[in-house]
Motif scaffolding. Structure first.
Motif, PDB file in Angstrom:
ATOM      1  N   ILE A  62     -35.752  -2.744 -14.972  1.00 39.35           N
ATOM      2  CA  ILE A  62     -35.363  -4.140 -14.742  1.00 39.35           C
ATOM      3  C   ILE A  62     -36.341  -4.957 -15.586  1.00 39.35           C
ATOM      4  O   ILE A  62     -37.551  -4.714 -15.518  1.00 39.35           O
ATOM      5  N   LEU A  63     -35.831  -5.896 -16.355  1.00 37.23           N
ATOM      6  CA  LEU A  63     -36.662  -6.588 -17.345  1.00 37.23           C
ATOM      7  C   LEU A  63     -38.006  -7.044 -16.764  1.00 37.23           C
ATOM      8  O   LEU A  63     -38.045  -7.817 -15.795  1.00 37.23           O
ATOM      9  N   GLY A  64     -39.082  -6.525 -17.325  1.00 41.67           N
ATOM     10  CA  GLY A  64     -40.425  -6.953 -16.920  1.00 41.67           C
ATOM     11  C   GLY A  64     -40.989  -6.217 -15.720  1.00 41.67           C
ATOM     12  O   GLY A  64     -42.175  -6.298 -15.448  1.00 41.67           O
ATOM     13  N   GLY A  65     -40.135  -5.559 -14.927  1.00 39.82           N
ATOM     14  CA  GLY A  65     -40.612  -4.762 -13.791  1.00 39.82           C
ATOM     15  C   GLY A  65     -40.704  -5.541 -12.497  1.00 39.82           C
ATOM     16  O   GLY A  65     -40.487  -4.999 -11.424  1.00 39.82           O
ATOM     17  N   LYS A  66     -41.080  -6.799 -12.593  1.00 35.59           N
ATOM     18  CA  LYS A  66     -41.141  -7.679 -11.417  1.00 35.59           C
ATOM     19  C   LYS A  66     -40.672  -9.055 -11.844  1.00 35.59           C
ATOM     20  O   LYS A  66     -40.743  -9.386 -13.031  1.00 35.59           O
ATOM     21  N   GLN A  67     -40.273  -9.857 -10.864  1.00 33.42           N
ATOM     22  CA  GLN A  67     -39.654 -11.142 -11.206  1.00 33.42           C
ATOM     23  C   GLN A  67     -40.529 -12.004 -12.130  1.00 33.42           C
ATOM     24  O   GLN A  67     -40.087 -12.435 -13.204  1.00 33.42           O
ATOM     25  N   GLU A  68     -41.796 -12.226 -11.716  1.00 39.57           N
ATOM     26  CA  GLU A  68     -42.630 -13.144 -12.504  1.00 39.57           C
ATOM     27  C   GLU A  68     -42.918 -12.593 -13.896  1.00 39.57           C
ATOM     28  O   GLU A  68     -42.946 -13.319 -14.878  1.00 39.57           O
TER      29      GLU A  68
ATOM     30  N   ILE B 167     -51.099   1.188 -13.321  1.00 37.54           N
ATOM     31  CA  ILE B 167     -50.814  -0.232 -13.456  1.00 37.54           C
ATOM     32  C   ILE B 167     -50.480  -0.548 -14.909  1.00 37.54           C
ATOM     33  O   ILE B 167     -49.465  -1.138 -15.202  1.00 37.54           O
ATOM     34  N   TYR B 168     -51.330  -0.058 -15.845  1.00 37.65           N
ATOM     35  CA  TYR B 168     -51.026  -0.271 -17.262  1.00 37.65           C
ATOM     36  C   TYR B 168     -50.567   1.026 -17.908  1.00 37.65           C
ATOM     37  O   TYR B 168     -51.102   2.091 -17.606  1.00 37.65           O
ATOM     38  N   LEU B 169     -49.630   0.910 -18.787  1.00 35.30           N
ATOM     39  CA  LEU B 169     -49.139   2.098 -19.492  1.00 35.30           C
ATOM     40  C   LEU B 169     -50.109   2.465 -20.609  1.00 35.30           C
ATOM     41  O   LEU B 169     -50.794   1.592 -21.151  1.00 35.30           O
ATOM     42  N   PRO B 170     -50.150   3.738 -20.967  1.00 32.16           N
ATOM     43  CA  PRO B 170     -51.041   4.150 -22.054  1.00 32.16           C
ATOM     44  C   PRO B 170     -50.576   3.559 -23.382  1.00 32.16           C
ATOM     45  O   PRO B 170     -49.429   3.747 -23.788  1.00 32.16           O
ATOM     46  N   GLU B 171     -51.497   2.820 -24.030  1.00 30.91           N
ATOM     47  CA  GLU B 171     -51.112   2.135 -25.273  1.00 30.91           C
ATOM     48  C   GLU B 171     -51.561   2.908 -26.508  1.00 30.91           C
ATOM     49  O   GLU B 171     -52.719   3.266 -26.639  1.00 30.91           O
ATOM     50  N   GLY B 172     -50.642   3.127 -27.405  1.00 27.97           N
ATOM     51  CA  GLY B 172     -50.989   3.729 -28.681  1.00 27.97           C
ATOM     52  C   GLY B 172     -51.142   2.636 -29.720  1.00 27.97           C
ATOM     53  O   GLY B 172     -51.395   1.478 -29.376  1.00 27.97           O
ATOM     54  N   VAL B 173     -50.961   2.986 -31.012  1.00 27.48           N
ATOM     55  CA  VAL B 173     -50.904   1.900 -31.999  1.00 27.48           C
ATOM     56  C   VAL B 173     -49.606   1.149 -31.714  1.00 27.48           C
ATOM     57  O   VAL B 173     -48.646   1.740 -31.209  1.00 27.48           O
ATOM     58  N   PRO B 174     -49.535  -0.143 -31.997  1.00 27.87           N
ATOM     59  CA  PRO B 174     -48.306  -0.883 -31.689  1.00 27.87           C
ATOM     60  C   PRO B 174     -47.110  -0.339 -32.481  1.00 27.87           C
ATOM     61  O   PRO B 174     -47.268   0.127 -33.607  1.00 27.87           O
ATOM     62  N   LEU B 175     -45.931  -0.388 -31.849  1.00 29.77           N
ATOM     63  CA  LEU B 175     -44.716   0.019 -32.566  1.00 29.77           C
ATOM     64  C   LEU B 175     -44.513  -0.915 -33.756  1.00 29.77           C
ATOM     65  O   LEU B 175     -44.951  -2.059 -33.729  1.00 29.77           O
TER      66      LEU B 175
ATOM     67  N   THR C 117     -42.043  -2.134 -19.808  1.00 27.70           N
ATOM     68  CA  THR C 117     -42.308  -1.635 -18.451  1.00 27.70           C
ATOM     69  C   THR C 117     -41.686  -0.259 -18.277  1.00 27.70           C
ATOM     70  O   THR C 117     -40.643   0.010 -18.875  1.00 27.70           O
ATOM     71  N   ARG C 118     -42.293   0.582 -17.434  1.00 25.70           N
ATOM     72  CA  ARG C 118     -41.620   1.822 -16.995  1.00 25.70           C
ATOM     73  C   ARG C 118     -41.659   1.907 -15.487  1.00 25.70           C
ATOM     74  O   ARG C 118     -42.596   1.414 -14.869  1.00 25.70           O
ATOM     75  N   GLY C 119     -40.693   2.594 -14.910  1.00 24.95           N
ATOM     76  CA  GLY C 119     -40.663   2.759 -13.458  1.00 24.95           C
ATOM     77  C   GLY C 119     -40.023   1.554 -12.798  1.00 24.95           C
ATOM     78  O   GLY C 119     -39.777   0.524 -13.435  1.00 24.95           O
TER      79      GLY C 119
ATOM     80  N   LEU D 293     -42.433   7.612 -12.688  1.00 27.85           N
ATOM     81  CA  LEU D 293     -43.703   7.061 -12.202  1.00 27.85           C
ATOM     82  C   LEU D 293     -43.570   6.750 -10.712  1.00 27.85           C
ATOM     83  O   LEU D 293     -42.470   6.500 -10.230  1.00 27.85           O
ATOM     84  N   PRO D 294     -44.712   6.722  -9.971  1.00 25.82           N
ATOM     85  CA  PRO D 294     -44.625   6.424  -8.547  1.00 25.82           C
ATOM     86  C   PRO D 294     -43.994   5.053  -8.273  1.00 25.82           C
ATOM     87  O   PRO D 294     -43.191   4.908  -7.389  1.00 25.82           O
ATOM     88  N   ARG D 295     -44.410   4.036  -9.020  1.00 23.39           N
ATOM     89  CA  ARG D 295     -43.785   2.717  -8.840  1.00 23.39           C
ATOM     90  C   ARG D 295     -43.409   2.165 -10.212  1.00 23.39           C
ATOM     91  O   ARG D 295     -42.514   2.634 -10.840  1.00 23.39           O
ATOM     92  N   PHE D 296     -44.161   1.213 -10.689  1.00 18.78           N
ATOM     93  CA  PHE D 296     -43.868   0.746 -12.038  1.00 18.78           C
ATOM     94  C   PHE D 296     -45.170   0.367 -12.723  1.00 18.78           C
ATOM     95  O   PHE D 296     -46.185   0.112 -12.080  1.00 18.78           O
ATOM     96  N   ALA D 297     -45.159   0.364 -14.021  1.00 18.20           N
ATOM     97  CA  ALA D 297     -46.350   0.046 -14.802  1.00 18.20           C
ATOM     98  C   ALA D 297     -45.915  -0.693 -16.053  1.00 18.20           C
ATOM     99  O   ALA D 297     -44.764  -0.550 -16.499  1.00 18.20           O
ATOM    100  N   THR D 298     -46.844  -1.486 -16.612  1.00 16.95           N
ATOM    101  CA  THR D 298     -46.457  -2.319 -17.758  1.00 16.95           C
ATOM    102  C   THR D 298     -47.440  -2.169 -18.912  1.00 16.95           C
ATOM    103  O   THR D 298     -48.564  -1.716 -18.717  1.00 16.95           O
TER     104      THR D 298
END
Ligand code: B12
Ligand SMILES: C[S@@+](CC[C@H](N)C(=O)[O-])C[C@H]1O[C@@H](n2cnc3c(N)ncnc32)[C@H](O)[C@@H]1O
Ligand code: SF4
Length: 488
Positions: free
Chosen positions: A251-257, A173-181, A204-206, A219-224
């Motif tokens: 697709i921007l954001g992965g889902k519409q909302e 569901i959430y992508l692995p977060e490192g230090v911020p870019l 987002t990925r996926g 990824l199996p579906r998508f994650a943010t």
């Protein structure tokens, strides 16, 4: 532990994407920086045109224990050659290659000094760094017990890979977060501090769709990434002078909302940054159109791919109602959007392709229109149709480039005609559109007129001009139209 994470970039694309750093390298580096601040991370970048030996020597001059190389279709040959050189001269350095390609590698010719990572890289790469830290002789023979799809020529990967892409329990569901870019912790890893004001970016990925030509699905579906993390990165970007980004979200954001939420975040925290992003008409509604039109989009790239009903649905399942309602609305509101089509799809013909282009030009009126040559990406359904002559939708591909050169509905000659036609028609449209937007074109742009001019020029058969169209070289195609007197 010292690792050198390598980006390979292409000078030919510098005009459009002026950066040396790839996003995967930034993300891998950021992850190691967060969880092992004591490890030494070097982020290096090389132009693709340089010789593998020059690149390899330069990488080795930083004295790394691990070299991270990119595994994308267009880097495979270079990566392999760089790895070969390093394997020859420095046996205690291990090479890690990740990205969308490795799962399809015939990895036998590689040495067991090279490890491959399938799918997302952050956690697997950290695991590899830890193993090397613990045991200097760690290599592709010591992968037993690895919880990630890491493999080498002496280690079978299939089970781990299937586990990662398979069951629901592995849904990310959430992508692995490192230090911020764009944070100081990451910036200090660059060999040369980038002075660039453009960057690749992602929230987002996926993807929730499964178009059969597309190979992005690691990824199996998508994650943010979480909203808080995105906000930190937007603030960093604004602070460090980034003024243009290309958002790689499928697709921007992965889902519409979420897509709408991401745009609101940009409008609030980084209104000065010009955006390029992918969108699908299926995500659009009145509110989304308002947000795009009221924001700072330099270009919205919208895939249509084909409107020919004879192309099988696994390729693309378009919502025509949304296309007809929202895409003309974007044009009316002067949103610079790009329609993307594909030339060479199974079931398509020259007349089917002409009709797709007609529809886009006459009914949607985008700022830009590009048709891309279909590439058979490993592990996609399209790839499985290559040489499957039992299928009603068989395809034939060039073995080197993996581009489609014939299909059950278009022989090699028709395919060449389709390529020339689509590049010529799309590039001419864009030139005329520029002229129209300047107010220098009186009459409306119609497909009928474009079709007439393109058919006439193609019938002249001028070899050099035809080459620019055939290779889908849009820059050269534009110069060809200039030569024929079509001034914007
Ligand atoms: C940005 C991009 C480009 C940029 C590349 C810029 C650059 N140098 O970074 C440009 C515009 C140049 C480009 C061009 C092309 N692209 Co492109 N591109 C993308 C895009 C949109 C984003 C890539 C990205 O940065 N993603 C975000 C990062 C964080 O994710 P990631 O790349 O998957 O990386 C993660 C893992 O894969 C892994 N990983 C990656 N590398 C490594 C390395 C190591 C050591 C490790 C451990 C892990 C690891 O870890 C990362 C973090 O988890 C993807 C689609 C997508 N949304 O991913 C397509 C994509 C990568 N492109 C694709 C294709 C086919 C192309 C073209 C061939 C299209 C064409 N026919 O012309 C061209 C080829 C270019 C050339 N020179 O010839 C395919 C790749 C298929 C493949 N198997 O390689 C993709 C997946 C899209 C698709 N159509 O399906 N592309
Ligand atoms: C990275 S994809 C993302 C597209 C977006 N998610 C959509 O579906 O509209 C960008 C574009 O690349 C093109 N493309 C993707 N895969 C391709 C392939 N295998 N061969 C040729 N073009 C491809 C398509 O036109 C697509 O719209
Ligand atoms: S083409 Fe676009 S919508 Fe289709 S699967 Fe790929 S990223 Fe998703």
């Amino acid at each position: 532990m010292k690792t050198n994470i390598v980006s390979l970039y292409d000078n030919k694309r510098w005009d459009q994407y002026p950066t040396t750093q790839s996003l995967h390298a930034l993300r891998l580096g950021a992850y190691i920086r967060k969880y092992r601040p004591g490890y030494d991370v070097v982020l290096s970048a090389y132009e693709m045109g340089q010789s593998p030996e020059t690149i390899a020597k330069d990488i080795l001059s930083t004295d790394p224990q691990i070299v991270a190389l990119p595994g994308y279709m267009w880097t495979t040959a270079k990566t392999r050659a760089i790895a070969e050189y390093i394997e020859r001269v420095r046996q205690d350095t291990i090479i890690v290659c990740g990205g969308p390609e490795p799962t399809s590698f015939k990895f036998l010719p590689w040495s067991d000094q090279t490890l491959f990572v399938a799918g997302q890289g952050e956690e697997a790469f950290l695991w590899i760094c830890d193993q090397k830290e613990k045991q200097a002789s760690f290599n592709g023979q010591n992968l037993g017990g690895c919880p990630y799809p890491v493999f080498s020529k002496v280690f079978d990967t299939t089970d781990i890979r299937n586990k990662q892409l398979g069951g629901k329990e592995n849904k990310v569901i959430y992508l692995p977060e490192g230090v911020p870019l764009f944070s100081d912790e990451l910036t200090e890893c660059f060999v040369e501090k980038p002075s660039e004001s453009f960057s690749w970016y992602e929230t987002t990925r996926g993807c929730i769709y499964t178009c059969s030509f597309c190979g992005h699905n690691t990824l199996p579906r998508f994650a943010t990434f979480s909203d808080d993390f995105v906000i930190q990165e937007l603030q960093n970007m604004s602070r460090t002078g980034i003024d243009h980004i290309f958002i790689n979200d499928p697709i921007l954001g992965g889902k519409q909302e979420r897509g709408k939420r991401v745009l609101r975040l940009f409008n609030q925290y980084a209104p000065g940054i010009a955006l390029q992003s992918y969108m699908r008409p299926e995500f659009l509604d009145d509110e989304f159109v308002d947000l795009i039109a009221g924001g700072n989009h330099k270009e919205v790239l919208i895939g249509i791919q084909t409107l020919n009903p004879d192309v099988p649905q696994h390729v693309r399942n378009n919502n025509l109602e949304k296309i007809r309602k929202y895409l003309p609305m974007l044009s009316e509101r002067n949103v610079p959007w790009r329609a993307e089509l594909i030339t060479g799809l199974p079931g398509d013909t020259i007349n089917g392709l002409r009709e797709s282009i007609r529809f886009v030009i006459d009914e949607l009126r985008p700022a830009f229109i590009y048709s891309y040559h279909l590439t058979a990406i490993p592990e996609t359904k399209i790839d499985s149709l290559v040489d499957d002559y039992q299928s009603p939708h068989w395809l034939k591909a060039d073995p080197k480039s993996r581009r489609i050169i014939a299909s059950s509905t278009a022989n090699e000659e028709s395919m060449a005609t389709m390529l020339m036609y689509s590049t010529a028609a799309c590039s001419l449209y864009m030139r005329l559109k520029q002229k129209q937007d300047r107010g220098a074109l009186q009459q409306p742009i119609t497909f009928a007129e474009i079709d007439r001019v393109v058919s006439e020029v193609l019938s002249l058969g001028q070899t050099e001009d035809m080459q620019s169209f055939l290779k889908q070289d849009y820059g050269a195609a534009d110069r060809t139209w200039k030569k024929y007197g079509y001034e914007p």
